[in-house]
Scaffold this motif. Sequence first.
Motif, PDB file in Angstrom:
ATOM      1  N   VAL A  30     127.017 -51.559 -70.605  1.00  0.00           N
ATOM      2  CA  VAL A  30     126.581 -52.519 -70.329  1.00  0.00           C
ATOM      3  C   VAL A  30     126.215 -53.071 -71.667  1.00  0.00           C
ATOM      4  CG1 VAL A  30     126.225 -52.787 -67.805  1.00  0.00           C
ATOM      5  CG2 VAL A  30     124.451 -51.865 -68.812  1.00  0.00           C
ATOM      6  N   PRO A  49     124.004 -64.227 -73.063  1.00  0.00           N
ATOM      7  CA  PRO A  49     124.374 -65.086 -71.198  1.00  0.00           C
ATOM      8  C   PRO A  49     123.794 -63.931 -70.344  1.00  0.00           C
ATOM      9  CG  PRO A  49     126.395 -64.064 -72.522  1.00  0.00           C
ATOM     10  CD  PRO A  49     125.007 -63.736 -73.430  1.00  0.00           C
ATOM     11  N   GLY A  51     123.353 -61.103 -67.933  1.00  0.00           N
ATOM     12  CA  GLY A  51     124.158 -60.088 -67.137  1.00  0.00           C
ATOM     13  C   GLY A  51     124.786 -59.124 -69.300  1.00  0.00           C
ATOM     14  N   GLY A  53     122.733 -57.784 -70.492  1.00  0.00           N
ATOM     15  CA  GLY A  53     122.744 -56.266 -70.977  1.00  0.00           C
ATOM     16  C   GLY A  53     120.644 -56.555 -71.971  1.00  0.00           C
ATOM     17  N   SER A  55     117.779 -56.940 -71.048  1.00  0.00           N
ATOM     18  CA  SER A  55     117.051 -56.129 -70.337  1.00  0.00           C
ATOM     19  C   SER A  55     116.939 -54.756 -70.485  1.00  0.00           C
ATOM     20  CB  SER A  55     116.348 -56.329 -69.009  1.00  0.00           C
ATOM     21  OG  SER A  55     115.830 -57.642 -68.664  1.00  0.00           O
ATOM     22  N   GLU A 174     111.792 -62.114 -71.007  1.00  0.00           N
ATOM     23  CA  GLU A 174     111.298 -63.792 -70.999  1.00  0.00           C
ATOM     24  C   GLU A 174     110.232 -63.544 -69.733  1.00  0.00           C
ATOM     25  OE1 GLU A 174     114.279 -64.566 -67.568  1.00  0.00           O
ATOM     26  OE2 GLU A 174     115.738 -63.051 -68.822  1.00  0.00           O
ATOM     27  N   HIS A 206     115.883 -67.124 -73.772  1.00  0.00           N
ATOM     28  CA  HIS A 206     116.902 -67.990 -72.091  1.00  0.00           C
ATOM     29  C   HIS A 206     116.932 -69.757 -73.341  1.00  0.00           C
ATOM     30  CE1 HIS A 206     119.389 -65.700 -70.439  1.00  0.00           C
ATOM     31  NE2 HIS A 206     118.354 -64.956 -69.493  1.00  0.00           N
TER      32      HIS A 206
END
Length: 265
Positions: A30, A49, A51, A53, A55, A174, A206
């Motif tokens: 990932v 985007p 997913g 990876g 985090s 985030e 984001h």
Amino acid sequence: MKPTPRIPDAVKSSPLAIQGLTVSYDRRPVVHSVDFVTPPGSMTAIVGPNGAGKSTLLKASLGITARLTGDVRVFGKPFEVMSRHVAYVPQRSSVDWDFPATVIDVVAMGLFRDQRWWQFNRGRDRRLAMHSLARVGMEAFADRQIGQLSGGQQQRVFLARALIQDAELTILDEPFAGVDAATESAIIEVLKELRDEGRTLLCVHHDLSTVHDYFDHVLLLNVRGIAAGAVDEVFTAANLQATYGGRLSEVQLARLVSPASKEAR
Ligand SMILES: Nc1ncnc2c1ncn2[C@@H]1O[C@H](COP(=O)(O)OP(=O)(O)OP(=O)(O)O)[C@@H](O)[C@H]1O
């Protein structure tokens, strides 16, 4: 005896240098072969985007998630021996806010990692915690249970917990998720102050429309590192398309990458 490999100067001076980092879940990578050197005194956004990876990259760097391969260094030394120089603000949604603790206790917990039991000093720890809370405008909430705070207030408390660590590098996952405009600008002011003190900030982010305003560097990630560098050089339409797999429209791209369009807003 094998010669010790020479550590490049850019890695030695970097608060976080990642080389060849791969993380897999259920044998599926990932995060794949990511290289990234954070410039000292910079404020870097990690963008990509859902997913992508982001985090996982942070957690693997911090040793929270296992790495399949890769080397993570803080000022040229292995992360494991330098971890006290790094503060981490996790994603708010990943925290158990029902845990019975007051705001001031949560902030003071930021000190405990570096202290032995005989070094605890309740009066001093409380003073330091109050000082950190004041920096994020939360001193009036010191004795409140953390579960009784709003989302934005919880985020400020976690930032205060990072501030008390007096770390060279602060990693935030985030920090603006679900907070109102006033809290967002309060948080960004504190982060900019830290950067102006010469500290380094690395932030999963984001909102592409604020990358230019908030950050000086960016890492574009989609499992692999797509591009990294100064925002002005790297935050381009081509790199954004490559990161988001063509999901951004021409109009969106023009707004995001053209400083003229920001002035027109
Ligand atoms: N503990 C886990 N076990 C299995 N798969 C996981 C685990 N944690 C994350 N993943 C998967 O790894 C991938 C990367 O997840 P990650 O949370 O790092 O992405 P992200 O870029 O931070 O996403 P978002 O923007 O949605 O927060 C996703 O496909 C996710 O489903």
